[in-house]
Every structure is written in C-alpha cells, then in structure tokens.
Design a protein around this motif. Structure first.
Motif, short mmCIF file in Angstrom:
data_model
loop_
_atom_site.label_atom_id
_atom_site.label_comp_id
_atom_site.label_asym_id
_atom_site.label_seq_id
_atom_site.Cartn_x
_atom_site.Cartn_y
_atom_site.Cartn_z
N LEU A 18 -50.51 -51.72 112.69
CA LEU A 18 -49.71 -53.10 112.49
C LEU A 18 -48.55 -52.91 112.03
O LEU A 18 -47.23 -52.64 112.66
CB LEU A 18 -50.45 -54.50 111.38
N LEU A 19 -47.47 -52.06 110.85
CA LEU A 19 -46.64 -51.40 110.98
C LEU A 19 -46.11 -50.09 111.68
O LEU A 19 -44.85 -50.77 111.65
CB LEU A 19 -46.70 -51.41 108.95
N LEU A 98 -46.78 -62.67 97.89
CA LEU A 98 -47.74 -63.03 97.40
C LEU A 98 -48.42 -63.56 98.46
O LEU A 98 -48.65 -64.59 98.67
CB LEU A 98 -48.20 -63.81 95.76
N LEU A 99 -49.39 -63.06 98.84
CA LEU A 99 -50.07 -63.53 100.35
C LEU A 99 -51.51 -63.77 99.76
O LEU A 99 -51.89 -62.46 99.08
CB LEU A 99 -50.53 -62.21 101.07
N GLU A 105 -50.15 -61.84 110.84
CA GLU A 105 -49.16 -60.56 111.46
C GLU A 105 -48.18 -61.35 110.77
O GLU A 105 -47.10 -60.62 110.19
CB GLU A 105 -49.29 -59.78 112.36
N GLU A 106 -47.48 -62.52 110.99
CA GLU A 106 -46.94 -63.66 111.29
C GLU A 106 -46.01 -63.16 109.77
O GLU A 106 -44.50 -63.27 109.42
CB GLU A 106 -46.37 -64.75 111.40
N ALA A 110 -42.71 -61.45 107.95
CA ALA A 110 -41.61 -62.20 107.66
C ALA A 110 -41.46 -61.63 106.26
O ALA A 110 -40.46 -62.32 105.32
CB ALA A 110 -42.26 -63.72 107.67
N CYS A 111 -42.34 -61.57 105.40
CA CYS A 111 -42.43 -61.38 103.92
C CYS A 111 -41.74 -59.77 103.87
O CYS A 111 -40.95 -59.55 103.26
CB CYS A 111 -44.08 -61.00 103.40
N LEU A 112 -42.36 -58.65 104.81
CA LEU A 112 -41.60 -57.88 104.37
C LEU A 112 -40.55 -58.04 105.40
O LEU A 112 -39.59 -56.67 104.13
CB LEU A 112 -42.39 -56.86 106.13
#
Length: 118
Positions: A18-19, A98-99, A105-106, A110-112
């Motif tokens: 993903l990244l 904290l996920l 993915e969204e 957003a956190c990233l």
C-alpha cells in the motif's frame, strides 16, 4: 522512509504494498528491537508499529522511546486489541494515531498524512 514493524509477515507485506503504491519508501521489521538496531532507527520519517509483539518490546514501549528523541519521531500504532487500557497507554505516548485492526486504507492514509506533516 516509513518503517513498518509487525511480527505478522502478512501485515508487513500488505502495508508495504500500500505505502509503496502511494510513492513512499519503506523498510520492514519483525520486531521493535530489529528496527532499533538498524540504521533506519535514526533516519525514518515515521514508524507504523503493531502494539502486541510476542517476546520483546511492545509498540507502546517503542513509541515512548522514540518520543524521547528530539525531535520525536512520528509513530502510528495498530492493534487488534485496542481496548480502553491500550488506548490510554498509547495516548500517554502521544502517538499520532492508534488504529484498531482491521482498519481501512483511507484511515491509515489520513493518519500517515497527519504524522508526516509534523
């Protein structure tokens, strides 16, 4: 560079794909200790780490350690067991997110983005 730390190889590979598809460079580690012993510990732009990793340092312990750095390294934690106690301990470390697994993915993106703006 974003360091991905998780004892689950499938999760590491999934996040890596993903990244990388978003244009980020990544490095993968199966433990917090492996990350801290690497050259990446001083050069990563952000860490994404599982909280619960058997037999060693937890993601919360890692976030505390990285939070002592100046400037502190942005940390995103994830856990399949994000109960109230875990959330409070994570918040005490001032992590960016904290996920709760599973997450979409969204939410991670957003956190990233939030973590990399700091």
């Amino acid at each position: 560079m974003i360091a991905i730390i998780d004892d689950d190889e499938g999760m590491r590979v999934s996040l890596d794909g993903l990244l990388r598809s978003l244009g980020h460079r990544t490095e993968l580690f199966d433990s917090a200790e492996a990350f801290l012993e690497s050259q990446s510990a001083g050069t990563a732009d952000c860490v994404i780490s599982d909280i619960h990793m058997p037999g060693g340092m937890s993601g919360i312990d890692l976030a505390r350690r990285l939070g002592d750095d100046r400037p502190p390294m942005p940390v995103i934690l994830m856990s399949a067991f994000a109960d109230k106690d875990v959330r409070e301990r994570a918040e005490d470390t001032k992590v960016h997110c904290l996920l709760a697994k599973p997450f979409d993915e969204e939410t991670l993106i957003a956190c990233l983005e939030k973590a990399l703006v700091v």
